[in-house]
Enzyme design. Structure first.
Site, PDB file in Angstrom:
ATOM      1  N   TRP A  41       0.797  -1.227   0.000  1.00  0.00           N
ATOM      2  CA  TRP A  41       0.000   0.000   0.000  1.00  0.00           C
ATOM      3  C   TRP A  41       0.827   1.273   0.000  1.00  0.00           C
ATOM      4  CZ3 TRP A  41       1.899   1.892   4.485  1.00  0.00           C
ATOM      5  CH2 TRP A  41       2.192   0.998   5.520  1.00  0.00           C
ATOM      6  N   ASN A  42       2.138   1.171   0.220  1.00  0.00           N
ATOM      7  CA  ASN A  42       2.855   2.431   0.493  1.00  0.00           C
ATOM      8  C   ASN A  42       3.129   3.272  -0.746  1.00  0.00           C
ATOM      9  OD1 ASN A  42       4.642   0.326  -0.068  1.00  0.00           O
ATOM     10  ND2 ASN A  42       6.328   1.387   0.892  1.00  0.00           N
ATOM     11  N   LYS A  78      -2.483  -7.719  -8.407  1.00  0.00           N
ATOM     12  CA  LYS A  78      -3.300  -7.731  -7.174  1.00  0.00           C
ATOM     13  C   LYS A  78      -2.728  -6.658  -6.255  1.00  0.00           C
ATOM     14  CE  LYS A  78      -3.745  -9.121  -3.259  1.00  0.00           C
ATOM     15  NZ  LYS A  78      -4.022  -8.016  -2.267  1.00  0.00           N
ATOM     16  N   GLY A 129       6.403  -6.507  -0.641  1.00  0.00           N
ATOM     17  CA  GLY A 129       5.606  -6.499   0.578  1.00  0.00           C
ATOM     18  C   GLY A 129       6.446  -6.915   1.766  1.00  0.00           C
ATOM     19  N   GLU A 147      10.626  -8.239  -3.230  1.00  0.00           N
ATOM     20  CA  GLU A 147      11.171  -6.988  -2.697  1.00  0.00           C
ATOM     21  C   GLU A 147      10.567  -6.841  -1.314  1.00  0.00           C
ATOM     22  OE1 GLU A 147      13.377  -5.249  -4.200  1.00  0.00           O
ATOM     23  OE2 GLU A 147      13.163  -5.714  -6.321  1.00  0.00           O
ATOM     24  N   LEU A 148      11.399  -7.018  -0.290  1.00  0.00           N
ATOM     25  CA  LEU A 148      10.840  -7.114   1.068  1.00  0.00           C
ATOM     26  C   LEU A 148      11.250  -5.918   1.917  1.00  0.00           C
ATOM     27  CD1 LEU A 148      11.484 -10.943   1.394  1.00  0.00           C
ATOM     28  CD2 LEU A 148       9.414  -9.812   0.615  1.00  0.00           C
ATOM     29  N   CYS A 179      10.059   1.037   2.363  1.00  0.00           N
ATOM     30  CA  CYS A 179      10.908  -0.137   2.585  1.00  0.00           C
ATOM     31  C   CYS A 179      12.340   0.288   2.845  1.00  0.00           C
ATOM     32  CB  CYS A 179      10.841  -1.043   1.377  1.00  0.00           C
ATOM     33  SG  CYS A 179      11.212  -0.183  -0.142  1.00  0.00           S
ATOM     34  N   GLU A 223      11.710  -4.350  11.568  1.00  0.00           N
ATOM     35  CA  GLU A 223      11.183  -3.257  10.757  1.00  0.00           C
ATOM     36  C   GLU A 223       9.929  -2.690  11.419  1.00  0.00           C
ATOM     37  OE1 GLU A 223       9.280  -4.207   6.962  1.00  0.00           O
ATOM     38  OE2 GLU A 223      10.426  -2.570   6.086  1.00  0.00           O
TER      39      GLU A 223
END
Ligand code: NAD
Length: 487
Positions: A146-147, A170, A223, A245-246, A279, A380
């Site tokens: 969502w960011n 999605k 996410g 991508e975490l 992130c 995080e």
């Protein structure tokens, strides 16, 4: 939702509410997809990949479609930014900047679409001809947070389409509206039906069936680590290609020879811009002991006057937190930092200033006296919470910086040429900024070391992530000398 070129509700007829983080009020209802909708979208994408206009389209024409989409995004940047601000509460100035930058991804990868060249190999087999081609994979599932909803979607969509794949997107259940806004533009740009599909819904109800669907060839995910791990496991079970991508716990390292004015601004941009919901947030400030007090006092001085409030106002510095669960999580992390013995020198609570209204705000928070083995230094937070850790030597700075499970990004503030060149080599991070922070480009690979992910987005090589090499041997004179040995 947008499936096979048509607008549709979910098959079940169910919807969910999406709220505005600044007011806490519901502002839109979003279709709630389940496995049935996922199947419809994936089959449409597979059909579009297998036969018809897209499958037969020359790569130059694919590139033109991407350019047309870029033009439409540029024309509609204001509207797309408004949707994002209402949905995730980030500052309008930030989201508008992202929307105005977004066309570059479609232009860059649109330009690459007809430059996917193969090679002829000087093969070591007498008389034989060998070449390598690069083929699209099929249906790509793009799953986003969502960011920065559209920016992070573009990082996947543009190279996937340029390479000739079809896509099912999605978006996050907390910020789906801008993706539906973008879907209107695919239609206008003239993409054949089924090439880009958008399903909306929750991770477990829509995301999981998408990842598990047998006709999905590749998953591109941005996410958190919980979802990322589940997706990696599902991908492994089915041998699907995957990029992840975490998250991160990125160090922003201030040496005593730094331009402190610039460094303090860089630290603020790293953790308080976007309310720390990025992130690449520079959530650990590593500062040389000799300048520790000076840096902390300048940070406090600037942040005490930071304006919280309406994300649409150009005067606002720090907007709300995007989701209610995230608000609770951040407050929980702050309580954890206090309980661990870190000293809270700024903020440390939910913001209840009048200008915050009923919104989900957290006071910009600074902890000093943090030890790197505290959870507040390791986990995080994804919020406006800075952990300050002091160091005495370059060796110690590198050791602390690399001592987390993550490795997404790092900032280095120094006037020494030696440090500016040595630190990027020694830091275990996918991106290192020297005397800068929070810079991204369609031209520069982005992704993580260690638990921050697998694979890279952006830059020329990212298109290879959406292609499969094929090795072709042609023997002009059919002959097999000994059928029982390797030729
Ligand atoms: P999240 O993992 O909760 O959700 C991201 C997306 O994955 C959503 O669309 C969600 O519905 C979906 N999802 C969740 N579980 C799933 C599953 N098991 N199967 C399929 N889909 C699933 O993340 P979030 O809270 O929306 O975003 C915040 C996280 O994203 C942070 O950890 C942040 O660091 C990370 N992030 C990373 C980058 C990067 O580029 N490295 C960029 C932005 C955000």
């Amino acid at each position: 939702m947008h499936i096979d070129g048509d607008w549709s509700e979910s098959w079940s007829g169910r919807w969910f509410d999406t709220k505005n983080p600044y007011t806490g009020e519901v502002w839109a209802r979003i279709p709630r997809a389940d496995a049935h909708d996922v199947d419809r979208a994936v089959r449409a994408a597979h059909e579009a990949f297998t036969r018809g206009a897209w499958a037969e389209m020359h790569p130059s024409d694919r590139g033109l479609l991407l350019h047309r989409l870029a033009d439409l995004i540029a024309q509609n940047a204001e509207e797309l930014a408004s949707l994002e601000v209402r949905d995730n509460g980030k500052l309008r100035v930030e989201m508008l900047g992202q929307m105005r930058y977004l066309p570059r991804w479609f232009q860059y990868y649109g330009g690459l679409a007809d430059k996917i060249e193969g090679t002829v190999t000087p093969i070591d087999k007498k008389g034989m001809f060998h070449y390598v081609t690069h083929e699209p994979l099929g249906v790509v599932a793009a799953i986003t947070p969502w960011n920065s909803p559209l920016l992070l979607t573009a990082w996947k969509l543009a190279p996937a389409l340029a390479a000739g794949n079809t896509v099912v997107v999605k978006p996050s259940e907390f910020a789906s509206a801008s993706m539906l806004g973008l879907a209107k533009l695919f239609e206008k740009a003239g993409f054949p039906k089924g090439v880009i599909n958008v399903i909306t819904g929750f991770g477990n109800e829509a995301g999981e069936p998408l990842v598990e669907h047998p006709l999905v060839a590749r998953i591109a995910f941005t996410g958190g680590n919980v979802g990322g791990r589940r997706i990696a496991e599902a991908a492994a079970r089915n041998f699907k290609r995957v990029s992840l991508e975490l998250g991160g716990k990125s160090p922003n390292i201030v040496f005593e020879d730094a331009d402190l004015d610039a460094a303090v601004k860089g630290v603020i941009s790293g953790i308080f811009a976007a309310s720390g919901q990025t992130c690449m947030a520079g959530s650990r400030l590593l500062v040389h002991r000799n300048v520790h007090d000076e840096v902390v006092s300048r940070l406090l001085e600037r942040m005490k006057t930071a304006r919280l409030g309406d994300p649409n106002s150009p005067d606002t510095d720090v907007g709300p937190i995007a989701t209610e669960p995230q608000l609770d999580r951040i407050l929980g992390c702050i309580a954890m930092g206090k309980a661990e013995g870190a000293k809270c020198v700024l903020g440390g609570e939910r913001a209840t200033r009048p200008e915050c209204g009923n919104g989900w705000f957290v006071e910009p928070t600074i902890f000093t006296g943090v030890l790197n083995d505290m959870r507040i230094a390791q986990e995080e937070v994804f919020g406006p919470v800075l952990s300050v850790i002091s160091f005495d030597s370059d060796e110690e700075a590198v050791a602390i910086a690399n001592d987390t499970p993550y490795g997404l990004a790092a900032g280095v503030w120094t006037s020494s040429l030696a440090r500016a060149t040595e630190m990027p080599r020694r830091l275990k991070a996918g991106t290192v900024w020297v005397n800068a922070y929070r810079v991204v480009s369609y031209l520069a690979p982005f992704g993580g070391f260690k638990a921050s992910g697998i694979g890279r987005e952006n830059g020329i090589d990212a298109i290879r992530e959406y292609l499969e090499p094929k090795s072709v041997f042609i023997n002009p004179r059919p002959a097999i000398n000994n059928p029982f040995t390797l030729q």
